[in-house]
Design an enzyme around this catalytic site. Structure first.
Site, PDB file in Angstrom:
ATOM      1  N   HIS A 127       0.813  -1.224   0.000  1.00 47.27           N
ATOM      2  CA  HIS A 127       0.000   0.000   0.000  1.00 47.27           C
ATOM      3  C   HIS A 127       0.849   1.278   0.000  1.00 47.27           C
ATOM      4  O   HIS A 127       0.320   2.358  -0.269  1.00 47.27           O
ATOM      5  CB  HIS A 127      -0.927   0.041   1.225  1.00 47.27           C
ATOM      6  CG  HIS A 127      -1.971  -1.030   1.226  1.00 47.27           C
ATOM      7  ND1 HIS A 127      -2.837  -1.220   0.180  1.00 47.27           N
ATOM      8  CD2 HIS A 127      -2.283  -1.975   2.142  1.00 47.27           C
ATOM      9  CE1 HIS A 127      -3.645  -2.239   0.458  1.00 47.27           C
ATOM     10  NE2 HIS A 127      -3.326  -2.720   1.637  1.00 47.27           N
ATOM     11  N   ASP A 164      -2.627 -10.750  -2.478  1.00 53.28           N
ATOM     12  CA  ASP A 164      -3.191 -10.219  -1.231  1.00 53.28           C
ATOM     13  C   ASP A 164      -4.646  -9.815  -1.506  1.00 53.28           C
ATOM     14  O   ASP A 164      -4.973  -9.379  -2.613  1.00 53.28           O
ATOM     15  CB  ASP A 164      -2.365  -9.007  -0.782  1.00 53.28           C
ATOM     16  CG  ASP A 164      -2.727  -8.505   0.603  1.00 53.28           C
ATOM     17  OD1 ASP A 164      -1.946  -8.748   1.536  1.00 53.28           O
ATOM     18  OD2 ASP A 164      -3.782  -7.837   0.744  1.00 53.28           O
ATOM     19  N   HIS A 166      -6.232  -7.347  -0.555  1.00 59.92           N
ATOM     20  CA  HIS A 166      -6.350  -5.907  -0.793  1.00 59.92           C
ATOM     21  C   HIS A 166      -5.586  -5.534  -2.065  1.00 59.92           C
ATOM     22  O   HIS A 166      -4.559  -6.139  -2.376  1.00 59.92           O
ATOM     23  CB  HIS A 166      -5.762  -5.120   0.388  1.00 59.92           C
ATOM     24  CG  HIS A 166      -6.401  -5.433   1.703  1.00 59.92           C
ATOM     25  ND1 HIS A 166      -5.921  -6.419   2.543  1.00 59.92           N
ATOM     26  CD2 HIS A 166      -7.490  -4.901   2.308  1.00 59.92           C
ATOM     27  CE1 HIS A 166      -6.698  -6.474   3.630  1.00 59.92           C
ATOM     28  NE2 HIS A 166      -7.642  -5.570   3.514  1.00 59.92           N
ATOM     29  N   ASP A 247      -4.406 -12.907   3.291  1.00 58.60           N
ATOM     30  CA  ASP A 247      -5.639 -12.439   3.926  1.00 58.60           C
ATOM     31  C   ASP A 247      -6.887 -12.701   3.077  1.00 58.60           C
ATOM     32  O   ASP A 247      -7.980 -12.279   3.463  1.00 58.60           O
ATOM     33  CB  ASP A 247      -5.538 -10.951   4.305  1.00 58.60           C
ATOM     34  CG  ASP A 247      -4.865 -10.104   3.259  1.00 58.60           C
ATOM     35  OD1 ASP A 247      -4.646 -10.590   2.139  1.00 58.60           O
ATOM     36  OD2 ASP A 247      -4.553  -8.936   3.571  1.00 58.60           O
TER      37      ASP A 247
HETATM   38 ZN   LIG Z   1      -4.017  -7.276   2.615  1.00 56.97          ZN
END
Ligand SMILES: [Zn+2]
Length: 310
Positions: A127, A164, A166, A247
Site C-alpha cells: 500500500h 493479497d 487488498h 488475507d
Molecule cells: Zn491485505
C-alpha cells in the site's frame, strides 16, 4: 542450485504499531515457525538493510526522512501516520530490513545462488506509494525490489503478482507509467483501499481483477486461469515477484474471501510454471498481509512448498 532461500530478520519483529493492531509481530513468528517446522532443510539468510539509494528508486526523500529519522523513543506510544499506520521505536530498522530482504533476494536469484526466494518480513509494503506510508505499510518492499531488478540488473520485463486480498495501490502507483514492470492483482472490492478497478490499466502494464466479497476457490481460480495467468505468460517476465498476502483465506478477519491454503498452493505452482518458462525459474516472493495466525501458518507452508517444486 539451491531451490529456495528464505530471508528474514529478527528486527522485523521490532515494529510495534500498537497492542491491539492486527499487523502484529506474532504474524511473522507464526510464518517463520511454521515454515521452519515444515521444511527443516531450508537455507535461512539474515536480511540486510536497504540503502537509501535503493529506497529512493521507489520513494521520495520526504518519506525516507519520515520513516528513518522520526526517532520515536523506546517508551513512547507509536506515532500515528494515519488511522491504520504508525511508527514505533524499532520501526525504521524493521522497514529497512523488510525492504533490504527483497533487494538481497533479487541479487541472489540473479547471481544463481538460489532459484527462488521467499522474504518473511514485516511491515508489509504494497500500500505504500512513492510518497505516502499507508495501510500498515511504511516502504513498498516489493517495489524497491522490482526497481532494483530493473535498474541494477538491467531487466526489461519483470512482473509483480499480487494475490493479497487488498489491492496493492502503492505498487500500481509506483509502476503504472513504467512499461518494464507488469502489475497483476486479484483483490476484493469493495474493500480498502477502494482502488484496483478493471479500467485501471497504467500504460497497458496493469491488470486488475476485482472480485466481490464471498469469492471462493472456484471463482478465484477461474479468474486467474482465464484472465491473469494468460496475460502474465504473454508478458514473458524475466523475473516474477509475488506480493504474498494471505488475507484472502477464509479465516482472515479483515476481508470476506473464502480461500484456503490449497488455493495458495495452486496459484503458486502456476506462477512457478510461468517463471520456469520465461525466467529460468526465478521467483522472489515477499510476505504482505494475513491476519489470522492459523491461516498464515497453513498458507505460508503451502506457498513455500510450491516454491520448492521444480
Ligand atoms: Zn491485505
Amino acid at each position: 542450485m539451491i531451490p529456495l532461500r528464505i530471508y528474514t530478520h529478527s528486527a522485523c519483529l521490532a515494529h510495534r504499531p500498537g497492542a491491539t493492531h492486527a499487523e502484529r509481530p506474532a504474524r511473522l513468528q507464526a510464518v517463520t515457525e511454521a515454515i521452519d517446522a515444515a521444511f527443516p532443510e531450508l537455507h535461512w539468510h539474515e536480511a540486510p538493510r536497504a540503502s537509501r539509494s535503493q529506497l529512493l528508486r521507489a520513494h521520495g526523500d520526504a518519506l525516507l526522512a519520515l520513516v528513518l529519522d522520526s526517532e520515536v523513543a523506546a517508551d513512547a506510544e507509536p506515532l500515528a501516520l494515519d488511522p491504520d499506520t504508525s511508527l514505533s521505536h524499532g520501526s525504521a530498522e524493521s522497514a529497512l530490513r523488510a525492504a533490504g530482504a527483497g533487494v538481497a533476494a533479487v541479487d541472489a536469484v540473479m547471481a544463481g545462488d538460489a532459484r527462488r526466494a521467499f522474504c518473511a518480513v514485516r511491515p508489509p509494503g504494497h500500500h505504500a506509494t512513492g510518497t505516502t506510508a499507508m495501510g500498515f505499510c511504511l516502504f513498498n518492499n516489493i517495489a524497491v525490489a522490482a526497481a532494483h531488478a530493473c535498474d541494477r540488473h538491467g531487466l526489461a520485463r519483470v512482473a509483480v503478482v499480487d494475490f493479497d486480498v487488498h489491492h496493492g495501490n502503492g505498487t500500481q502507483a509506483i509502476f503504472e507509467a513504467d512499461p518494464r514492470v507488469m502489475y497483476v492483482s486479484s483483490h476484493q472490492l469493495p474493500l480498502y483501499p477502494d482502488s484496483g478497478f478493471a479500467d485501471e490499466r497504467g500504460v497497458g502494464n496493469v491488470l486488475n481483477l476485482p472480485l466481490p466479497p464471498g469469492t471462493g476457490s472456484d471463482a478465484f481460480r477461474a479468474g486467474w486461469r482465464e484472465r491473469l495467468l494468460p496475460a502474465l505468460d504473454g508478458f514473458r517476465p524475466q523475473l516474477v515477484f509475488v506480493s504474498a498476502g494471505f488475507d484472502a483465506h477464509r479465516l482472515d478477519p479483515l476481508a470476506q474471501f473464502e480461500l484456503d491454503a490449497d488455493d495458495y498452493r495452486w496459484l503458486t505452482a502456476e506462477l512457478v510454471a510461468i517463471a520456469d518458462r520465461h525466467a529460468d525459474g526465478r521467483v522472489v516472493s515477499m510476505l504482505e498481509g494475513g491476519y489470522d495466525l492459523t491461516a498464515l501458518r497453513e498458507s505460508s507452508v503451502a506457498h513455500v512448498g510450491a516454491l520448492l517444486q521444480d
